[in-house]
Structure formats: structure tokens, C-alpha cells
Design a protein around this motif. Sequence first.
Motif, mmCIF file in Angstrom:
data_model
loop_
_atom_site.group_PDB
_atom_site.id
_atom_site.type_symbol
_atom_site.label_atom_id
_atom_site.label_comp_id
_atom_site.label_asym_id
_atom_site.label_seq_id
_atom_site.Cartn_x
_atom_site.Cartn_y
_atom_site.Cartn_z
ATOM 1 N N THR A 299 12.224 24.953 -5.585
ATOM 2 C CA THR A 299 11.371 25.298 -6.560
ATOM 3 C C THR A 299 10.852 23.953 -7.230
ATOM 4 O OG1 THR A 299 13.267 25.343 -8.264
ATOM 5 C CG2 THR A 299 12.417 27.499 -7.453
ATOM 6 N N ASP A 300 11.636 22.688 -6.783
ATOM 7 C CA ASP A 300 11.213 21.511 -7.235
ATOM 8 C C ASP A 300 10.333 20.791 -6.252
ATOM 9 O OD1 ASP A 300 12.132 22.048 -9.844
ATOM 10 O OD2 ASP A 300 13.893 21.186 -9.178
ATOM 11 N N LEU A 301 9.474 20.004 -6.595
ATOM 12 C CA LEU A 301 9.144 19.191 -5.604
ATOM 13 C C LEU A 301 9.975 17.838 -5.022
ATOM 14 C CD1 LEU A 301 5.201 18.849 -6.829
ATOM 15 C CD2 LEU A 301 6.266 20.431 -5.109
ATOM 16 N N PRO A 302 9.647 17.460 -3.817
ATOM 17 C CA PRO A 302 10.679 16.490 -3.549
ATOM 18 C C PRO A 302 10.326 15.039 -4.411
ATOM 19 C CG PRO A 302 8.871 16.726 -1.956
ATOM 20 C CD PRO A 302 8.847 17.891 -2.746
ATOM 21 N N ALA A 303 11.417 14.282 -4.443
ATOM 22 C CA ALA A 303 11.345 13.178 -5.190
ATOM 23 C C ALA A 303 10.515 11.976 -4.108
ATOM 24 C CB ALA A 303 12.674 12.413 -5.503
ATOM 25 N N ARG A 304 10.064 11.078 -4.631
ATOM 26 C CA ARG A 304 9.408 10.096 -3.860
ATOM 27 C C ARG A 304 9.588 8.556 -4.416
ATOM 28 N NH1 ARG A 304 5.422 12.413 -0.739
ATOM 29 N NH2 ARG A 304 4.350 10.388 -0.485
ATOM 30 N N THR A 305 9.830 7.755 -3.422
ATOM 31 C CA THR A 305 10.083 6.339 -3.801
ATOM 32 C C THR A 305 8.780 5.652 -2.943
ATOM 33 O OG1 THR A 305 11.694 6.117 -1.973
ATOM 34 C CG2 THR A 305 12.378 6.618 -4.327
ATOM 35 N N ARG A 306 8.479 4.603 -3.485
ATOM 36 C CA ARG A 306 7.455 3.581 -2.603
ATOM 37 C C ARG A 306 7.930 2.315 -2.616
ATOM 38 N NH1 ARG A 306 3.103 2.076 -3.857
ATOM 39 N NH2 ARG A 306 2.294 2.276 -1.893
ATOM 40 N N PRO A 307 8.274 1.780 -1.243
ATOM 41 C CA PRO A 307 8.526 0.160 -1.288
ATOM 42 C C PRO A 307 7.564 -0.821 -2.020
ATOM 43 C CG PRO A 307 8.525 1.206 0.890
ATOM 44 C CD PRO A 307 7.839 2.211 0.050
ATOM 45 N N ALA A 308 8.000 -1.584 -2.605
ATOM 46 C CA ALA A 308 7.324 -2.529 -3.525
ATOM 47 C C ALA A 308 6.259 -3.277 -2.667
ATOM 48 C CB ALA A 308 7.993 -3.477 -4.426
ATOM 49 N N GLY A 309 4.983 -3.155 -3.156
ATOM 50 C CA GLY A 309 3.940 -4.062 -2.278
ATOM 51 C C GLY A 309 3.385 -3.298 -1.082
ATOM 52 N N ARG B 11 -13.344 -2.196 2.177
ATOM 53 C CA ARG B 11 -13.585 -2.479 0.951
ATOM 54 C C ARG B 11 -12.263 -3.081 0.073
ATOM 55 N NH1 ARG B 11 -17.946 -1.955 -2.975
ATOM 56 N NH2 ARG B 11 -19.113 -0.847 -1.258
ATOM 57 N N MET B 12 -11.314 -2.254 0.383
ATOM 58 C CA MET B 12 -10.028 -2.515 -0.391
ATOM 59 C C MET B 12 -9.057 -3.519 0.369
ATOM 60 S SD MET B 12 -10.427 -0.667 -2.968
ATOM 61 C CE MET B 12 -9.041 -0.574 -3.926
ATOM 62 N N GLU B 13 -9.501 -3.921 1.453
ATOM 63 C CA GLU B 13 -8.837 -5.257 2.145
ATOM 64 C C GLU B 13 -7.347 -4.820 2.371
ATOM 65 O OE1 GLU B 13 -10.205 -8.708 -0.362
ATOM 66 O OE2 GLU B 13 -12.001 -8.656 0.867
ATOM 67 N N GLY B 14 -7.187 -3.757 2.659
ATOM 68 C CA GLY B 14 -5.606 -3.660 2.982
ATOM 69 C C GLY B 14 -4.614 -2.875 1.922
ATOM 70 N N ARG B 15 -5.452 -2.886 0.922
ATOM 71 C CA ARG B 15 -4.560 -2.038 -0.218
ATOM 72 C C ARG B 15 -4.148 -0.609 -0.059
ATOM 73 N NH1 ARG B 15 -6.240 -2.007 -5.999
ATOM 74 N NH2 ARG B 15 -4.330 -1.141 -6.166
ATOM 75 N N PHE B 16 -5.082 -0.042 0.817
ATOM 76 C CA PHE B 16 -5.086 1.451 1.082
ATOM 77 C C PHE B 16 -5.127 1.504 2.722
ATOM 78 C CE2 PHE B 16 -6.020 1.843 -3.153
ATOM 79 C CZ PHE B 16 -5.741 3.078 -3.589
ATOM 80 N N GLU B 17 -4.520 2.252 3.147
ATOM 81 C CA GLU B 17 -4.482 2.886 4.542
ATOM 82 C C GLU B 17 -4.784 4.280 4.542
ATOM 83 O OE1 GLU B 17 -1.159 -0.428 6.326
ATOM 84 O OE2 GLU B 17 -0.921 1.757 6.287
ATOM 85 N N VAL B 18 -5.324 4.797 5.709
ATOM 86 C CA VAL B 18 -5.454 6.207 6.098
ATOM 87 C C VAL B 18 -4.686 6.802 7.367
ATOM 88 C CG1 VAL B 18 -7.146 7.758 6.517
ATOM 89 C CG2 VAL B 18 -7.671 6.111 4.829
ATOM 90 N N VAL B 19 -4.111 7.607 7.075
ATOM 91 C CA VAL B 19 -3.249 8.308 8.318
ATOM 92 C C VAL B 19 -4.048 9.588 8.739
ATOM 93 C CG1 VAL B 19 -1.165 8.984 9.181
ATOM 94 C CG2 VAL B 19 -1.092 7.151 7.888
ATOM 95 N N LEU B 20 -4.534 9.667 9.791
ATOM 96 C CA LEU B 20 -5.104 11.080 10.327
ATOM 97 C C LEU B 20 -4.101 11.434 11.549
ATOM 98 C CD1 LEU B 20 -7.417 8.583 10.505
ATOM 99 C CD2 LEU B 20 -8.719 10.384 10.611
ATOM 100 N N ARG B 21 -3.777 12.868 11.212
ATOM 101 C CA ARG B 21 -2.879 13.830 12.019
ATOM 102 C C ARG B 21 -3.778 15.210 12.355
ATOM 103 N NH1 ARG B 21 2.460 11.888 12.692
ATOM 104 N NH2 ARG B 21 3.226 10.261 11.192
ATOM 105 N N GLY B 22 -3.351 15.712 13.474
ATOM 106 C CA GLY B 22 -3.925 17.088 13.630
ATOM 107 C C GLY B 22 -4.871 17.136 14.801
ATOM 108 N N ASP C 232 -1.750 1.495 -9.936
ATOM 109 C CA ASP C 232 -0.502 0.577 -10.235
ATOM 110 C C ASP C 232 0.587 1.802 -9.961
ATOM 111 O OD1 ASP C 232 -0.164 1.582 -12.601
ATOM 112 O OD2 ASP C 232 -0.590 -0.416 -13.343
ATOM 113 N N ALA C 233 1.864 1.603 -9.808
ATOM 114 C CA ALA C 233 2.947 2.421 -9.912
ATOM 115 C C ALA C 233 3.049 3.304 -11.000
ATOM 116 C CB ALA C 233 4.217 1.671 -9.693
#
Length: 401
Positions: free
Chosen positions: A183-193, A219-230, A339-340
Motif C-alpha cells: 500500500t506504500d510507495l517504494p522508498a527512493r535514494t539518490r547518489p549525491a551529485g 541546455r542543462m549540460e548533463g544535469r538531466f538525462e533521459v532514458v527511453l524504453r519500450g 535540488d534534493a
Amino acid sequence: MLRVLYLVHDLSDPAVRRRVLMLAAGGAEVTLAGFRRGENRLADIQGVTPLDLGTTADARFAQRLLAVAGAAAGLARRLAGIARPDVILARNLEMLALAGRASARFGGVPIAYECLDVHRLLLKDSLAGKALRAAESRFARNAGLLVTSSPAFVEQYFRPLSGVRAPVHLLENRVLELDGDETDLPARTRPAGAPWRIGWFGAIRCRKSLDLLAAFTRRMEGRFEVVLRGRPVRSEFADFDGLVAREPFLRFEGPYRNPEDLGAIYGEVDFAWAMDFFEEGQNSLWLLPNRLYEGCRHGVLPIVLEGTETARLAARYGIGVALADARPETLAERFAALDAAAYQALRADLTRHGTRPWVLDRADCAAFVQCLAALRQPAGQAAAAHPVPYLVANKVDCHDR
């Protein structure tokens, strides 16, 4: 046990597999028949071996019409070896055309019409559009139920334009979970940076989205990535693999199993791309995509476009990131200060709802099969009180909307 003959336009569509699983989990015995797309091979689905009705191709409407005509001519022979179904579920218009013949082959079987996308040709005011709507109306005249996934499809197309007059069962594209009791959503952790990751999963068919995400990530110069699947709809891209390969912050990771792989693939991303411009101004405004429910179920924030049915659902729950328009500048401005702490605040709005709004369980499957079973009542009995009622998703009561 209810016997369901499920007629589908694309046997390789993951949504077909989910529907077969749902019907089986609800207590139905399923016979699956449909077309395959080019290179896709036939494969059993939970022990259900599909009947091959021929081959069709993406974005080739005339070829699909010819394939349907050919299948109609030989349908009685192909269905000769199967037991008489109690209900025929026809996915999309071309299969609705075959459903009437199949029903007659078995001496008259109730039909349910499953329409989860409204094709742009059906919306045209041209002679071709009017002819298609007339055909839909004619083929649906014996349909006892319309199954669709978004209220906007009914409000924007089926009520004002379509000639379909069957009662409506609203069955959202929620995640099928037959054995879990979380009934609860999974916890999430993100590596710093680590870069923020946007997941675009499912049917990849929108060139405008691909161009927008490519421009935004550069434009964001690596701060964001996009993963495509399907499954890329390659007819919509001149060179899908080349387009992705040339982008430094986009990558395509191939197909996945649904629902088995959803936890793993959404566990690798922070946001779910829930925008679509494939049929901009029409179907794209009205749909409620699988990835919206999948991402929310697995604790991933949806990115939506204001003014769409997707944004309205997100706003109802107070979740996600809504964009005013689809420009790279707007995306960049919206995420510039992310930010986090800001992310965790957004995620808290999502986690407080738990899993229930985003999933279909065994009880939901049984309720859907019961709706189909009700079609065996004498003609007109079920819909007598309400000319065009809704059967609300996961409930069995009817009311006008």
C-alpha cells in the motif's frame, strides 16, 4: 466460467498481454485472435496461444483495411475450432468490424468495443472522416458496452461526434498487480551529485517529445538525462537509432516486460515523461497514458502539460510537475532550481496517496469480467435506465455524467 473471444489489432502490443492477464485473473477463459505487426512473432500469453489473422503494418491504413477484409473472408474457417464464446471483446475499430462476423458465426454473441485511443482519421471533418465514423456507428450498433480509458474520450469524441451509443465502462490504464499487497510507495535514494533522470517508457511515437527532450538535456549540460524504453514506432522517425545516438544525454534501453519489469526500470529514474504530442490538439489532449500510472505507482513524479486530461488527473491528486507549454526554455526554467529538498517535497505529495489510485488488483479484474458477463442479459435490459451511462472504473454502479 465466462468465455471471452478477444479480437486485437496487434498481438505484440503489451497492453494486449495485460488485458489477457486481467481477464484470466477475473475468472474468464480467453481465446485470443488478432494481427501481428511485421517482424513480431506470435507468442503464448499465460498459456493462451493466439490465432493468427494475418499481418498489418504501422501507419499504413489502407493495408490494414485490406488485411481486415481478408481476415473477414476467412474468419469462419479460422474460428471453426474454438468453443462458442459468451462475449466478444473487440479492440479498436478494425476488430469491431470483425466482431460482427464472429458474433454471427456463433449464432449471436454479445460484443464489447474496447477503444483506448481515438485515431485522428476519426476526427476529421472530411468525407473520409465522416465515412469512418459512419462505419464505426454501424459496426457498434450491436455493441453492448464501450470500454475506454479516459473520460475525455467520451466527452470530446464519443458523445459529440461518434455514433456509438453503448453504455461506457471507464477502465483506466492502471498497473496490473495480481499478487502484491503493498500500500506504500517504494522508498527512493539518490547518489549525491548524480544527474536527474527522466524516464520515457512505453510506445515511443512522438517526434516532438524527442526533440524537446534532446534540446532540454543539452541546455542543462548533463544535469538531466533521459532514458527511453519500450517500442519505438519507427514509422514516426526518419532514423530513431541515429537520432538517439547523436544526443549525449539520451539513451534507448530497449523493450521491457510489463508489469514484471516496471519496478526495476522506474527505480532508475526520478521523473516520468507523461506528455504526448503524437496527435496534438486531439487524442494527445485527452488520453491518460500508461506511464502516468506506472510512474506514480513506483514513486516517480510525472511531468505533464497544462490543459491536458493527464494534467487534470495530476492536479486532482496534487502531484507532479506541470508545464505551461512545451518549450525547452520552459523545462529549463522549471527545473533550474531543482535540488534534493525540492524533489523530496514534491515526492511527499505523491507518497501520501499510496499505491491504490494507480493499480488494478484481482478484485478489479473480477469486477471487469462481471461487467462483460452482464452483457449476456436480454438486449436492452442493462441500459434501459440510462441511455449513455458510465460504469465507473472499479465499480459496478451506473450514472449519467
